[in-house]
Design a protein around this motif. Structure first.
Motif: not given
Length: 178
Positions: A157-170
């Motif tokens: 589920v997560i292997q191709n997930r896109k996003g951003k790390t904000i304050n150390g949290v994805f």
């Protein structure tokens, strides 16, 4: 003399007593002791636990070989997973009736992890992470799941997930509010 027979005799136990205590048939134990049959990995672990000795001792491995194996590394995740399940089954911990109790053990270990992290206690943190894994493996078995399958599913589920790390949290892309 075979180590299995040697340790049994040194403890003053009969084959019948060991069979009753371990749930391994007396004739099978006799075959192990006479080296007509080789125990499976889980059985070596069960017997070593029963006699309170290292598996390597029971197997009669020379100490030099044991040290060499130890230098190569520990058990794989899959081997540990199997050993933990066997350990829990031997102690009759795994049962669908224990789900809520086992879940409480998971949360108890999470609390200990929080304490280890908050107190910057590396040993407690490491121990707690291991204990969490053990309790999760047992909980998954109680629920009739294989934790390795759950982990594989989560990774897919997560292997191709896109996003951003904000304050150390994805934060996954769909949850970003920009």
């Amino acid at each position: 003399m075979n180590k299995l027979r040697q340790i049994r005799k040194s403890k003053g136990l009969t084959l019948k007593q060991v069979a009753e205590d371990t749930g391994i048939a007396k004739n099978i134990l006799h075959q192990y002791e006479t080296e007509k049959r080789e125990p499976k990995k889980e059985t070596w672990i069960k017997l070593a636990d029963y006699y309170c000795v290292p598996v390597s001792y029971l197997m009669g491995l020379p100490s030099g070989l044991v040290e060499y194996i130890d230098r190569l590394g520990n058990m794989t995740f899959e081997e540990l997973h199997e050993a933990i399940i066997q350990w829990a089954e031997d102690r009759k911990i795994i049962s669908p009736k224990n789900v809520s109790k086992q879940f409480m053990k998971v949360t108890e270990e999470l609390g200990e992890l929080a304490e280890g992290i908050n107190k910057n206690d590396e040993d407690k943190t490491k121990d707690s992470l291991g204990d969490i894994m053990v309790t999760l493996i047992i909980l998954a078995q109680d629920l009739n799941f294989d934790l390795l399958d759950c982990l594989n599913s989560a990774y897919r589920v997560i292997q191709n997930r896109k996003g951003k790390t904000i304050n150390g949290v994805f934060v996954k892309e769909s949850d970003l509010h920009e």
